[in-house]
Design a protein around this motif. Structure first.
Motif, PDB file in Angstrom:
ATOM      1  N   SER A 183       0.814  -1.215   0.000  1.00  0.00           N
ATOM      2  CA  SER A 183       0.000   0.000   0.000  1.00  0.00           C
ATOM      3  C   SER A 183       0.849   1.267   0.000  1.00  0.00           C
ATOM      4  CB  SER A 183      -0.985   0.004   1.170  1.00  0.00           C
ATOM      5  OG  SER A 183      -0.322  -0.129   2.404  1.00  0.00           O
ATOM      6  N   ILE A 184       1.932   1.298   0.773  1.00  0.00           N
ATOM      7  CA  ILE A 184       2.794   2.486   0.759  1.00  0.00           C
ATOM      8  C   ILE A 184       3.405   2.674  -0.623  1.00  0.00           C
ATOM      9  CG2 ILE A 184       4.907   3.519   1.679  1.00  0.00           C
ATOM     10  CD1 ILE A 184       4.281   2.201   4.352  1.00  0.00           C
ATOM     11  N   THR A 185       3.884   1.574  -1.197  1.00  0.00           N
ATOM     12  CA  THR A 185       4.452   1.635  -2.544  1.00  0.00           C
ATOM     13  C   THR A 185       3.453   2.191  -3.544  1.00  0.00           C
ATOM     14  OG1 THR A 185       5.933  -0.234  -2.115  1.00  0.00           O
ATOM     15  CG2 THR A 185       5.420   0.246  -4.426  1.00  0.00           C
ATOM     16  N   GLU A 186       2.231   1.676  -3.494  1.00  0.00           N
ATOM     17  CA  GLU A 186       1.238   2.053  -4.501  1.00  0.00           C
ATOM     18  C   GLU A 186       0.655   3.440  -4.259  1.00  0.00           C
ATOM     19  OE1 GLU A 186       2.072   0.358  -6.670  1.00  0.00           O
ATOM     20  OE2 GLU A 186       0.832  -1.393  -7.053  1.00  0.00           O
ATOM     21  N   ILE A 187       0.540   3.843  -3.020  1.00  0.00           N
ATOM     22  CA  ILE A 187       0.082   5.206  -2.723  1.00  0.00           C
ATOM     23  C   ILE A 187       1.048   6.218  -3.334  1.00  0.00           C
ATOM     24  CG2 ILE A 187      -0.096   6.898  -0.843  1.00  0.00           C
ATOM     25  CD1 ILE A 187      -1.347   4.605   0.854  1.00  0.00           C
ATOM     26  N   ILE A 188       2.334   5.962  -3.174  1.00  0.00           N
ATOM     27  CA  ILE A 188       3.340   6.860  -3.753  1.00  0.00           C
ATOM     28  C   ILE A 188       3.303   6.793  -5.278  1.00  0.00           C
ATOM     29  CG2 ILE A 188       5.826   7.247  -4.000  1.00  0.00           C
ATOM     30  CD1 ILE A 188       6.085   6.209  -1.073  1.00  0.00           C
ATOM     31  N   ARG A 189       3.228   5.589  -5.815  1.00  0.00           N
ATOM     32  CA  ARG A 189       3.291   5.418  -7.274  1.00  0.00           C
ATOM     33  C   ARG A 189       2.086   6.015  -7.981  1.00  0.00           C
ATOM     34  NH1 ARG A 189       2.295   1.325 -11.352  1.00  0.00           N
ATOM     35  NH2 ARG A 189       1.125   0.055  -9.874  1.00  0.00           N
ATOM     36  N   TYR A 190       0.892   5.705  -7.504  1.00  0.00           N
ATOM     37  CA  TYR A 190      -0.309   6.205  -8.190  1.00  0.00           C
ATOM     38  C   TYR A 190      -0.466   7.716  -8.047  1.00  0.00           C
ATOM     39  CZ  TYR A 190      -1.955   1.530  -9.342  1.00  0.00           C
ATOM     40  OH  TYR A 190      -2.075   0.267  -9.881  1.00  0.00           O
ATOM     41  N   LEU A 208       9.295  12.568  -6.734  1.00  0.00           N
ATOM     42  CA  LEU A 208      10.108  11.748  -7.639  1.00  0.00           C
ATOM     43  C   LEU A 208      11.078  10.894  -6.840  1.00  0.00           C
ATOM     44  CD1 LEU A 208      10.999  11.219 -10.665  1.00  0.00           C
ATOM     45  CD2 LEU A 208      12.763  12.943 -10.245  1.00  0.00           C
ATOM     46  N   TRP A 209      11.710  11.496  -5.825  1.00  0.00           N
ATOM     47  CA  TRP A 209      12.664  10.741  -5.002  1.00  0.00           C
ATOM     48  C   TRP A 209      11.955   9.602  -4.274  1.00  0.00           C
ATOM     49  CZ3 TRP A 209      13.346   9.299   0.008  1.00  0.00           C
ATOM     50  CH2 TRP A 209      14.616   8.800   0.344  1.00  0.00           C
ATOM     51  N   LEU A 210      10.790   9.886  -3.707  1.00  0.00           N
ATOM     52  CA  LEU A 210      10.034   8.832  -3.032  1.00  0.00           C
ATOM     53  C   LEU A 210       9.656   7.713  -3.994  1.00  0.00           C
ATOM     54  CD1 LEU A 210       7.540  10.786  -0.727  1.00  0.00           C
ATOM     55  CD2 LEU A 210       9.463   9.367   0.005  1.00  0.00           C
ATOM     56  N   ALA A 222      16.038   7.989 -13.656  1.00  0.00           N
ATOM     57  CA  ALA A 222      15.076   9.038 -13.297  1.00  0.00           C
ATOM     58  C   ALA A 222      15.703  10.148 -12.466  1.00  0.00           C
ATOM     59  CB  ALA A 222      13.897   8.420 -12.545  1.00  0.00           C
ATOM     60  N   LEU A 223      16.536   9.784 -11.484  1.00  0.00           N
ATOM     61  CA  LEU A 223      17.135  10.780 -10.603  1.00  0.00           C
ATOM     62  C   LEU A 223      18.232  11.587 -11.304  1.00  0.00           C
ATOM     63  CD1 LEU A 223      17.301   8.925  -7.160  1.00  0.00           C
ATOM     64  CD2 LEU A 223      15.521  10.423  -8.074  1.00  0.00           C
ATOM     65  N   SER A 224      18.974  10.934 -12.196  1.00  0.00           N
ATOM     66  CA  SER A 224      19.995  11.677 -12.940  1.00  0.00           C
ATOM     67  C   SER A 224      19.346  12.644 -13.926  1.00  0.00           C
ATOM     68  CB  SER A 224      20.925  10.715 -13.685  1.00  0.00           C
ATOM     69  OG  SER A 224      20.196   9.936 -14.628  1.00  0.00           O
ATOM     70  N   LYS A 225      18.251  12.236 -14.521  1.00  0.00           N
ATOM     71  CA  LYS A 225      17.513  13.120 -15.425  1.00  0.00           C
ATOM     72  C   LYS A 225      16.954  14.312 -14.664  1.00  0.00           C
ATOM     73  CE  LYS A 225      13.629  13.177 -18.674  1.00  0.00           C
ATOM     74  NZ  LYS A 225      12.509  12.380 -19.273  1.00  0.00           N
ATOM     75  N   SER A 226      16.472  14.067 -13.456  1.00  0.00           N
ATOM     76  CA  SER A 226      15.920  15.141 -12.625  1.00  0.00           C
ATOM     77  C   SER A 226      16.985  16.170 -12.260  1.00  0.00           C
ATOM     78  CB  SER A 226      15.321  14.534 -11.352  1.00  0.00           C
ATOM     79  OG  SER A 226      14.884  15.541 -10.476  1.00  0.00           O
TER      80      SER A 226
END
Length: 221
Positions: free
Chosen positions: A112-119, A136-138, A214-218
């Motif tokens: 649930s924590i994973t999906e709350i952040i992702r969605y 993005l970091w999360l 993703a983080l290097s692009k950011s």
């Protein structure tokens, strides 16, 4: 016409992401509340329906990839969704004896924590065109802890279910029969456990690569 179709796509994905986000928030709330008030034995009963709905909604993500609504590769999406659906329906729903395990709590909290952040991340990106840097970091960092805890819980629950699978013979097809076909759900579960051995490190490495990209692009932006 192209602009209108693009608008409909974004509208649909915004609605989809925030609806499933709300479902996972419900799962997390009920899990933590029940864990605190009643103990881990009652967690599954508290989260069963929202968990089944939120997890089953992920099937649409496979369709999204197939029809080109999103760019996520099916090769990465399908194994993760497939394993979660298997644990949700093929283990927890099918074998009630597994539901009082402490692993259920670690499973649903990790998921649930994973999906709350992702969605919420993708919901914001579709709605606004961007997501905050902390989000993005999360999105690309919490899996470092939550993926191992979730996978460990999945494997543990499948293992816990093995004696009940063998004893019940549920979903087994015995020979002889008119189809001349046999199937043993116990051995299917053993194979599923075996797939986790090469599959989990591979997915973890894939996500590490996605994180780095993703983080290097950011940082460049």
């Amino acid at each position: 016409m192209v602009g209108f179709l693009s608008f409909l796509r974004r509208l649909y994905l915004v609605g989809y992401n925030w609806t499933v986000f709300a479902g996972w928030c419900q799962v997390l709330y009920f899990a933590v509340k029940t864990l605190k008030e009643s103990g881990h034995q009652q967690v599954y009963d508290a989260v069963e329906r929202p968990l089944q709905l939120a997890q089953s909604a992920a099937i649409l993500e496979i369709l999204h990839g197939l029809v080109g609504l999103v760019r996520s590769p099916i090769s990465a999406t399908l194994p993760q969704i497939g394993s979660r659906l298997y644990v949700t329906w093929g283990i927890l729903w099918s074998f009630p004896e597994t539901r009082t395990s402490m692993l259920v709590s670690s499973l649903v909290i990790s998921w649930s924590i994973t999906e709350i952040i992702r969605y919420s991340f993708f919901g914001l990106k579709e709605a606004l065109g961007f997501a905050p840097s902390w989000h993005l970091w999360l999105r690309y960092s919490t899996f470092l802890v939550l993926y191992p805890s979730g996978i460990t819980s999945e494997v543990g629950l499948i293992y816990t279910a093995l004696p009940y699978i063998m004893g019940s013979e549920k979903y087994c097809i015995r020979m002889p029969n008119k189809w001349n076909f046999g199937f043993d759900y116990f051995y299917a579960a053993i194979i599923a456990l075996g797939i986790y051995v090469p599959g989990s490190p591979h997915m973890y490495q894939y996500m590490l690569g996605q994180r780095k990209k993703a983080l290097s692009k950011s940082k460049k932006e």
